[in-house]
Motif scaffolding. Structure first.
Motif, PDB file in Angstrom:
ATOM      1  N   MET A 241      -6.417   8.093  12.911  1.00  0.00           N
ATOM      2  CA  MET A 241      -6.180   8.131  11.460  1.00  0.00           C
ATOM      3  C   MET A 241      -4.736   7.770  11.145  1.00  0.00           C
ATOM      4  O   MET A 241      -4.445   6.946  10.280  1.00  0.00           O
ATOM      5  CB  MET A 241      -6.431   9.568  10.964  1.00  0.00           C
ATOM      6  N   SER A 242      -3.806   8.397  11.896  1.00  0.00           N
ATOM      7  CA  SER A 242      -2.376   8.146  11.660  1.00  0.00           C
ATOM      8  C   SER A 242      -2.024   6.704  11.969  1.00  0.00           C
ATOM      9  O   SER A 242      -1.236   6.079  11.249  1.00  0.00           O
ATOM     10  CB  SER A 242      -1.491   9.036  12.536  1.00  0.00           C
ATOM     11  N   GLU A 243      -2.635   6.165  13.043  1.00  0.00           N
ATOM     12  CA  GLU A 243      -2.315   4.778  13.410  1.00  0.00           C
ATOM     13  C   GLU A 243      -2.796   3.814  12.319  1.00  0.00           C
ATOM     14  O   GLU A 243      -2.077   2.896  11.926  1.00  0.00           O
ATOM     15  CB  GLU A 243      -2.966   4.425  14.761  1.00  0.00           C
ATOM     16  N   TYR A 244      -3.999   4.070  11.829  1.00  0.00           N
ATOM     17  CA  TYR A 244      -4.543   3.196  10.782  1.00  0.00           C
ATOM     18  C   TYR A 244      -3.713   3.324   9.500  1.00  0.00           C
ATOM     19  O   TYR A 244      -3.413   2.346   8.824  1.00  0.00           O
ATOM     20  CB  TYR A 244      -6.019   3.532  10.538  1.00  0.00           C
ATOM     21  N   LEU A 245      -3.324   4.565   9.197  1.00  0.00           N
ATOM     22  CA  LEU A 245      -2.513   4.820   8.000  1.00  0.00           C
ATOM     23  C   LEU A 245      -1.194   4.050   8.064  1.00  0.00           C
ATOM     24  O   LEU A 245      -0.747   3.441   7.083  1.00  0.00           O
ATOM     25  CB  LEU A 245      -2.258   6.330   7.898  1.00  0.00           C
ATOM     26  N   CYS A 246      -0.600   4.076   9.237  1.00  0.00           N
ATOM     27  CA  CYS A 246       0.674   3.381   9.460  1.00  0.00           C
ATOM     28  C   CYS A 246       0.507   1.890   9.156  1.00  0.00           C
ATOM     29  O   CYS A 246       1.346   1.271   8.485  1.00  0.00           O
ATOM     30  CB  CYS A 246       1.033   3.571  10.927  1.00  0.00           C
ATOM     31  N   ARG A 247      -0.622   1.345   9.596  1.00  0.00           N
ATOM     32  CA  ARG A 247      -0.900  -0.086   9.356  1.00  0.00           C
ATOM     33  C   ARG A 247      -1.077  -0.353   7.858  1.00  0.00           C
ATOM     34  O   ARG A 247      -0.527  -1.309   7.308  1.00  0.00           O
ATOM     35  CB  ARG A 247      -2.175  -0.462  10.128  1.00  0.00           C
ATOM     36  N   LEU A 248      -1.804   0.537   7.184  1.00  0.00           N
ATOM     37  CA  LEU A 248      -2.022   0.358   5.741  1.00  0.00           C
ATOM     38  C   LEU A 248      -0.703   0.402   4.982  1.00  0.00           C
ATOM     39  O   LEU A 248      -0.463  -0.362   4.057  1.00  0.00           O
ATOM     40  CB  LEU A 248      -2.959   1.444   5.197  1.00  0.00           C
ATOM     41  N   LYS A 249       0.142   1.332   5.401  1.00  0.00           N
ATOM     42  CA  LYS A 249       1.439   1.490   4.730  1.00  0.00           C
ATOM     43  C   LYS A 249       2.242   0.195   4.834  1.00  0.00           C
ATOM     44  O   LYS A 249       2.847  -0.268   3.868  1.00  0.00           O
ATOM     45  CB  LYS A 249       2.184   2.667   5.394  1.00  0.00           C
ATOM     46  N   THR A 250       2.252  -0.374   6.021  1.00  0.00           N
ATOM     47  CA  THR A 250       3.018  -1.599   6.242  1.00  0.00           C
ATOM     48  C   THR A 250       2.405  -2.760   5.450  1.00  0.00           C
ATOM     49  O   THR A 250       3.118  -3.483   4.748  1.00  0.00           O
ATOM     50  CB  THR A 250       3.008  -1.973   7.745  1.00  0.00           C
ATOM     51  N   GLU A 251       1.074  -2.886   5.539  1.00  0.00           N
ATOM     52  CA  GLU A 251       0.437  -4.064   4.917  1.00  0.00           C
ATOM     53  C   GLU A 251       0.404  -3.987   3.398  1.00  0.00           C
ATOM     54  O   GLU A 251       0.208  -4.996   2.728  1.00  0.00           O
ATOM     55  CB  GLU A 251      -0.974  -4.246   5.485  1.00  0.00           C
ATOM     56  N   THR A 252       0.581  -2.799   2.841  1.00  0.00           N
ATOM     57  CA  THR A 252       0.567  -2.697   1.370  1.00  0.00           C
ATOM     58  C   THR A 252       1.984  -2.540   0.822  1.00  0.00           C
ATOM     59  O   THR A 252       2.165  -2.203  -0.343  1.00  0.00           O
ATOM     60  CB  THR A 252      -0.288  -1.504   0.892  1.00  0.00           C
ATOM     61  N   ASP A 253       2.960  -2.735   1.705  1.00  0.00           N
ATOM     62  CA  ASP A 253       4.340  -2.730   1.255  1.00  0.00           C
ATOM     63  C   ASP A 253       4.730  -1.401   0.615  1.00  0.00           C
ATOM     64  O   ASP A 253       5.299  -1.354  -0.480  1.00  0.00           O
ATOM     65  CB  ASP A 253       4.497  -3.861   0.215  1.00  0.00           C
ATOM     66  N   CYS A 254       4.358  -0.309   1.292  1.00  0.00           N
ATOM     67  CA  CYS A 254       4.744   1.038   0.866  1.00  0.00           C
ATOM     68  C   CYS A 254       4.120   1.479  -0.466  1.00  0.00           C
ATOM     69  O   CYS A 254       4.735   2.232  -1.225  1.00  0.00           O
ATOM     70  CB  CYS A 254       6.262   1.186   0.827  1.00  0.00           C
ATOM     71  N   PHE A 255       2.923   1.018  -0.762  1.00  0.00           N
ATOM     72  CA  PHE A 255       2.151   1.519  -1.907  1.00  0.00           C
ATOM     73  C   PHE A 255       1.904   3.019  -1.653  1.00  0.00           C
ATOM     74  O   PHE A 255       1.542   3.400  -0.536  1.00  0.00           O
ATOM     75  CB  PHE A 255       0.834   0.744  -1.941  1.00  0.00           C
ATOM     76  N   PRO A 256       2.109   3.913  -2.681  1.00  0.00           N
ATOM     77  CA  PRO A 256       1.910   5.349  -2.419  1.00  0.00           C
ATOM     78  C   PRO A 256       0.486   5.685  -1.939  1.00  0.00           C
ATOM     79  O   PRO A 256      -0.492   5.360  -2.613  1.00  0.00           O
ATOM     80  CB  PRO A 256       2.192   5.998  -3.781  1.00  0.00           C
ATOM     81  N   LEU A 257       0.403   6.282  -0.764  1.00  0.00           N
ATOM     82  CA  LEU A 257      -0.896   6.617  -0.170  1.00  0.00           C
ATOM     83  C   LEU A 257      -1.015   8.141  -0.054  1.00  0.00           C
ATOM     84  O   LEU A 257      -0.177   8.785   0.597  1.00  0.00           O
ATOM     85  CB  LEU A 257      -1.023   5.990   1.225  1.00  0.00           C
ATOM     86  N   ILE A 258      -2.021   8.691  -0.703  1.00  0.00           N
ATOM     87  CA  ILE A 258      -2.278  10.132  -0.644  1.00  0.00           C
ATOM     88  C   ILE A 258      -3.486  10.300   0.282  1.00  0.00           C
ATOM     89  O   ILE A 258      -4.509   9.644   0.079  1.00  0.00           O
ATOM     90  CB  ILE A 258      -2.570  10.684  -2.062  1.00  0.00           C
ATOM     91  N   VAL A 259      -3.338  11.134   1.298  1.00  0.00           N
ATOM     92  CA  VAL A 259      -4.355  11.173   2.348  1.00  0.00           C
ATOM     93  C   VAL A 259      -5.134  12.487   2.342  1.00  0.00           C
ATOM     94  O   VAL A 259      -4.538  13.570   2.259  1.00  0.00           O
ATOM     95  CB  VAL A 259      -3.687  10.962   3.728  1.00  0.00           C
ATOM     96  N   VAL A 260      -6.457  12.386   2.459  1.00  0.00           N
ATOM     97  CA  VAL A 260      -7.302  13.573   2.550  1.00  0.00           C
ATOM     98  C   VAL A 260      -8.359  13.335   3.624  1.00  0.00           C
ATOM     99  O   VAL A 260      -8.792  12.208   3.825  1.00  0.00           O
ATOM    100  CB  VAL A 260      -7.935  13.902   1.170  1.00  0.00           C
ATOM    101  N   GLY A 261      -8.728  14.419   4.308  1.00  0.00           N
ATOM    102  CA  GLY A 261      -9.790  14.321   5.309  1.00  0.00           C
ATOM    103  C   GLY A 261      -9.348  14.841   6.659  1.00  0.00           C
ATOM    104  O   GLY A 261      -8.433  14.290   7.263  1.00  0.00           O
ATOM    105  N   GLY A 262      -9.958  15.923   7.094  1.00  0.00           N
ATOM    106  CA  GLY A 262      -9.746  16.431   8.452  1.00  0.00           C
ATOM    107  C   GLY A 262      -8.451  17.190   8.679  1.00  0.00           C
ATOM    108  O   GLY A 262      -8.133  17.526   9.822  1.00  0.00           O
ATOM    109  N   ILE A 263      -7.692  17.485   7.648  1.00  0.00           N
ATOM    110  CA  ILE A 263      -6.398  18.177   7.833  1.00  0.00           C
ATOM    111  C   ILE A 263      -6.652  19.677   7.983  1.00  0.00           C
ATOM    112  O   ILE A 263      -7.223  20.309   7.096  1.00  0.00           O
ATOM    113  CB  ILE A 263      -5.451  17.901   6.646  1.00  0.00           C
ATOM    114  N   ARG A 264      -6.236  20.216   9.124  1.00  0.00           N
ATOM    115  CA  ARG A 264      -6.527  21.628   9.399  1.00  0.00           C
ATOM    116  C   ARG A 264      -5.285  22.438   9.751  1.00  0.00           C
ATOM    117  O   ARG A 264      -5.376  23.646   9.928  1.00  0.00           O
ATOM    118  CB  ARG A 264      -7.518  21.750  10.577  1.00  0.00           C
ATOM    119  N   SER A 265      -4.137  21.778   9.948  1.00  0.00           N
ATOM    120  CA  SER A 265      -2.962  22.535  10.412  1.00  0.00           C
ATOM    121  C   SER A 265      -1.668  21.913   9.883  1.00  0.00           C
ATOM    122  O   SER A 265      -1.659  20.770   9.406  1.00  0.00           O
ATOM    123  CB  SER A 265      -2.899  22.522  11.945  1.00  0.00           C
TER     124      SER A 265
END
Ligand code: FMN
Length: 302
Positions: A241-265
């Motif tokens: 998830m983090s690796e994919y997120l990192c790619r999205l962040k780069t390819e969208t030129d730092c568009f604000p990304l709010i993440v939900v799903g599977g966060i437990r800690s």
């Protein structure tokens, strides 16, 4: 401890799921804590985003407090922001109980809050029960904006509904483009009369079929959306998830990304923030652990 015991008794006595009872049990817990002599302050790790200041980067995801009933007591949970809804709006209906209840609860919460300077941000997640990306569906969202503009710190156009055409494996980008143009036009008109309320879209990111996600994010960015909520579904763990997120962040030129799903800690939150999440949201972890444990998880971000 008491929270989990109560939830266990309720779910095992009725064979129901924790998702059915958790909102109710949280509501009573938070309401009860209001009478505690020791007021628990909101954990403060301020995070500026979309022109707003979030008390901390952890929010409560949509679905938990569908109509804003928890809002007057929601600081107890420790979240920097609460997203109420999804409130489904039908532009063809004159009046709607779901909408009326949410507006009443929002008014009540605002009154309750009047004396203090509210640090927790409130988002309103808007939906339509139509699945197509056409003018009628856009009209539902536009009416939702009219109804909730003055109640929201930010608005969400929920495109993550399982049946929505926006979730097709091969979405029709032309229809999506026209649909977003319609919504953004209405948003800009309201902004010119009443001032800006940030607007984001919520989209689902499935582990297996996510090839079209980058194209959708770029479209949202180019249409002037303030950000996007990415609902990660069926991902095996935080690492991919983090690796994919990192790619999205780069390819969208730092568009604000709010993440939900599977966060437990706390560690999950830190990992996603390090990978490029601007904010995160939780749902199941609050349902399982209750408000005090959730507050601890957020406080440990320090
Ligand atoms: C019972 C339940 C109801 C939900 N209802 C909504 C909803 O109305 N609108 C929405 O955008 N997301 C809804 N969601 C999705 C959550 O907001 C969130 O994206 C999802 O639960 C993943 O987060 P989690 O792993 O922390 O639970 C719902 C989730 C659950 C479990």
């Amino acid at each position: 401890m008491l929270y989990r015991l109560l939830l266990k008794v309720l779910t095992s006595s009725s064979n129901g799921s924790i998702y059915k009872y958790a909102p109710l049990v949280n509501y009573f817990f938070c309401k009860l804590c209001r009478f505690s002599p020791r007021k628990l302050p909101l954990p403060l790790f301020p995070k500026p985003l979309m022109g707003l200041s979030f008390a901390n980067p952890v929010g409560l995801a949509a679905g938990f407090d569908r109509n804003g009933k928890l809002l007057p007591y929601s600081e107890m949970i420790g979240c920097g922001f609460i997203e109420i809804g999804t409130i489904n709006v039908d532009a063809t209906k004159e009046s709607d109980n779901e909408v009326m209840t949410a507006i009443q609860n929002l008014n009540k919460a605002a009154k309750y809050d009047q004396s203090s300077n509210r640090q927790q941000r409130w988002g309103i997640n808007l939906g339509s029960l139509r699945n197509t990306l056409d003018e009628q569906t856009a009209a539902d969202y536009n009416k939702g904006m009219d109804l909730f503009w003055h109640h929201a710190d930010y608005l969400v156009i929920n495109l993550s509904r399982p049946e929505s055409d926006a979730r097709s494996l091969d979405p029709d980008m032309n229809s999506l483009d026209t649909f977003l143009t319609n919504i953004k036009y209405h948003h800009s008109t309201l902004t010119s009369y009443h001032g800006h309320v940030p607007m984001v879209a919520k989209i689902a990111v499935d582990h297996v079929h996510n090839e079209h996600i980058i194209a959708i994010l770029l479209l949202l960015r180019d249409h002037g959306f303030d950000g996007v909520i990415l609902a990660f579904e069926n991902w095996p763990d935080m690492k991919p998830m983090s690796e994919y997120l990192c790619r999205l962040k780069t390819e969208t030129d730092c568009f604000p990304l709010i993440v939900v799903g599977g966060i437990r800690s706390t560690e999950d939150i830190q990992q996603l923030m390090a990978a490029g999440a601007s904010l995160v949201q939780i749902y199941t972890s609050l349902a399982q652990q209750g408000p005090l444990q959730t507050r601890k998880m957020i406080s440990r971000l320090e």
